[in-house]
Motif scaffolding. Structure first.
Motif, short mmCIF file in Angstrom:
data_model
loop_
_atom_site.label_atom_id
_atom_site.label_comp_id
_atom_site.label_asym_id
_atom_site.label_seq_id
_atom_site.Cartn_x
_atom_site.Cartn_y
_atom_site.Cartn_z
N UNK A 1 -1.12 -84.19 7.71
CA UNK A 1 -1.23 -84.23 6.24
C UNK A 1 -1.65 -82.88 5.69
N UNK A 2 -1.25 -82.64 4.45
CA UNK A 2 -1.76 -81.46 3.74
C UNK A 2 -3.26 -81.61 3.52
N UNK A 3 -3.95 -80.48 3.42
CA UNK A 3 -5.38 -80.47 3.14
C UNK A 3 -5.66 -79.28 2.24
N UNK B 1 -3.28 -85.42 -1.45
CA UNK B 1 -2.77 -84.83 -0.22
C UNK B 1 -1.77 -85.79 0.42
N UNK B 2 -0.72 -85.25 1.03
CA UNK B 2 0.43 -86.05 1.44
C UNK B 2 0.91 -85.66 2.84
N UNK C 1 0.21 -93.84 -0.87
CA UNK C 1 1.16 -94.42 -1.79
C UNK C 1 0.46 -95.30 -2.80
N UNK C 2 1.14 -95.60 -3.91
CA UNK C 2 0.56 -96.41 -4.97
C UNK C 2 1.10 -97.84 -4.89
N UNK C 3 0.68 -98.57 -3.84
CA UNK C 3 1.11 -99.95 -3.70
C UNK C 3 0.46 -100.80 -4.77
N UNK C 4 1.18 -101.83 -5.22
CA UNK C 4 0.60 -102.72 -6.22
C UNK C 4 -0.51 -103.54 -5.60
N UNK C 5 -1.49 -104.02 -6.41
CA UNK C 5 -2.58 -104.81 -5.87
C UNK C 5 -2.11 -105.99 -5.04
#
Length: 509
Positions: free
Chosen positions: A284-286, A337-338, A380-384
């Protein structure tokens, strides 16, 4: 000098303290990346005094609740995150920033009267007041190897005796509280940071410096009588006394501990239990704002397994290795970071050159997964609903708080990061409020938490403007589906990690 400049530059006034702020104007946040490499300077902290801490707080960049908080813990916690001001309040809260903000000013010393949760001999602010400390760098006089050196200097540690450790401490450069502290652990911890003097006190505290300061002198050996938390056969100072050890170079022997994993696990944190495994999440990026921000260490024998164990014993479920000799811990990947190409993580680990430990601005990340639990540490932006959480709508909050467990206020706040934070602490409810605040609990308390119009929750999340994170005294509330909680346990049945070291579980005012 810094305290004088702060006092002369700011026109400050007293106010009342409450969270969240009643007007939707987010305070500016200034972050400086922590310096994790060898340093040519030593940081010394000094008191700025007691300050008001109004509804719009004095220090706004980051904060935490922790039942082991004392002045030195907060100073160290802020310093490792790159901040030059540290403030303690309410006995168990630590706040960081690089400036005193929002018109808060100097208050009477008597207004800061609450003992610190981690050291009752120290004062940690008050309900609406903050003890503020400022860091300044001075030229280091150390002649030992600094933290990023892979080979320990030749020499040995010897006892200098029992010393007084008054309100102005004997060793002030850096310190930590650790439930596995013993003499050898502290000596090694200080040596890896480039200090030649190590001191143990209060059974579980380790302090480092290159000189004994503030007029503290030798005391009777009987004044140092507390057994070490990590080894009851050793003595680790007393309430106001410190056992001091000095490192001398030139002999053939080396420090007693070559790997800190031989010390016992912290008693203040519950390590994940049951059948489990660590698995690679990838490279991952840092960036300047790090991916894993909860805690970190530089150690000349770092490898993947050491870092995983070091993070696990502190209650964290995500471990990352970087620059060959650095280890980072957290319960979520932060600050946008990705994933990065595998070729970006190419540095051999200092403790095992057959393994890879990240790169200059890249981390190899590993996640702890209990058998039967699914991985939730992603960026990631997973839904609740897809992460096992149910949306309970917009709820009314109050000064007394609907959710009275741990909380955090961060500029990267999202629904998912709050859910994960609360789950890692063992709580079934997560609530996001005022954009940057996250609250946890197992019940709705203090008569708060009633439903209200969804339009009342209208503030974008600080870490994701596409999501809503409550409003002023308004919570977006989520419940962990199928999870159970106990009033005496902070471990979720759906996972096995509990980061109780990061919060006290008490109400935040």
């Amino acid at each position: 000098m810094l305290s004088i400049l702060l006092l002369s530059a700011l026109s400050l006034s007293l106010g009342a303290y409450s969270l969240p702020q009643p007007t939707p104007t987010a305070p500016p946040i200034v972050r400086v990346a922590p310096a994790l490499h060898a340093r040519a300077t030593t940081t010394v902290w000094s008191s700025v005094g007691c300050y008001s801490d109004a509804g719009s707080h004095a220090l706004t960049a980051t904060s935490l609740n922790y039942a082991g908080t004392d002045v030195e813990y907060c100073e160290n916690w802020c310093q490792t995150r790159g901040f030059s001001l540290a403030g303690v309040r309410n006995g168990n809260q630590c706040a960081c920033d690089n400036a005193i903000r929002n018109g808060n000013g100097v208050a009477a010393a008597s207004a800061c009267s609450l003992p610190c949760a981690g050291d009752s001999s120290e004062t940690c602010g008050g309900g609406h007041y903050l003890n503020v400390y400022s860091a300044r760098a001075i030229a280091s006089t150390t002649t030992t190897t600094t933290a990023t050196t892979t080979a320990a200097p030749s020499g040995s540690w010897s006892s200098a005796g029992c010393y007084s450790d008054a309100g102005s401490h004997a060793l002030t450069a850096t310190s930590l509280n650790y439930g596995g502290t013993d003499v050898e652990y502290c000596e090694n911890w200080c040596q890896m940071r480039g200090f030649s003097i190590a001191g143990v006190r209060n059974g579980n505290q380790c302090a480092c410096d290159n000189a004994i300061r503030n007029g503290n002198g030798p005391a009777a050996a009987s004044a140092c009588s507390l057994t070490c938390a990590g080894d009851s056969s050793e003595i680790c100072g007393g309430g106001h006394y410190v056992n001091v050890y000095s490192f001398k170079t030139g002999t053939a022997t080396t420090p007693t501990s070559t790997t800190m994993t031989t010390t016992s696990a912290p008693t203040t944190t519950a390590a994940p239990t049951g059948a489990s495994t660590w698995s690679s999440v990838g490279c991952y990026t840092d960036g300047a704002s790090h991916a894993l921000t909860a805690t970190s260490v530089n150690y000349g024998a770092t490898d993947v397994e050491y870092c995983e164990s070091w993070c696990q014993t502190r209650g964290y479920s995500v471990a990352g290795v970087k620059n060959g000799d650095q280890c980072f811990c957290d319960n979520a990947i932060r600050n946008n970071n990705a994933p990065a190409p595998t070729s970006s993580c190419t540095l051999a680990c200092a403790g095992n050159n057959n393994e890879i430990c990240g790169g200059g601005h890249f981390l190899n990340i590993y996640q702890y997964v209990a058998t039967g639990a699914t991985s939730t540490t992603t960026t990631t932006s997973a839904s609740p609903s897809s992460t096992g959480w149910a949306n309970l709508g917009c709820r009314v909050d109050s000064d007394s708080r609907a959710l009275t467990g741990p909380m955090q206020q961060v500029s990267t706040n999202t629904v998912e990061s709050c859910e994960q934070f609360c789950s890692s602490q063992g709580y079934i409810y997560a609530g996001v409020e005022y954009g940057s605040q996250c609250f946890c609990g197992n019940t709705l308390a203090n008569g708060a938490g009633g439903t209200t119009a969804s339009s009342d929750c209208n503030m974008a999340c600080a870490g994701n403007s596409a999501e809503t994170c409550g409003g002023s005294y308004r919570l977006n509330l989520y419940s962990h589906i199928g999870a159970t909680a106990s009033a005496t346990s902070t471990t979720m049945t759906s996972t096995s990690s509990a980061a109780t070291s990061t919060s006290s579980g008490s109400s935040t005012t």
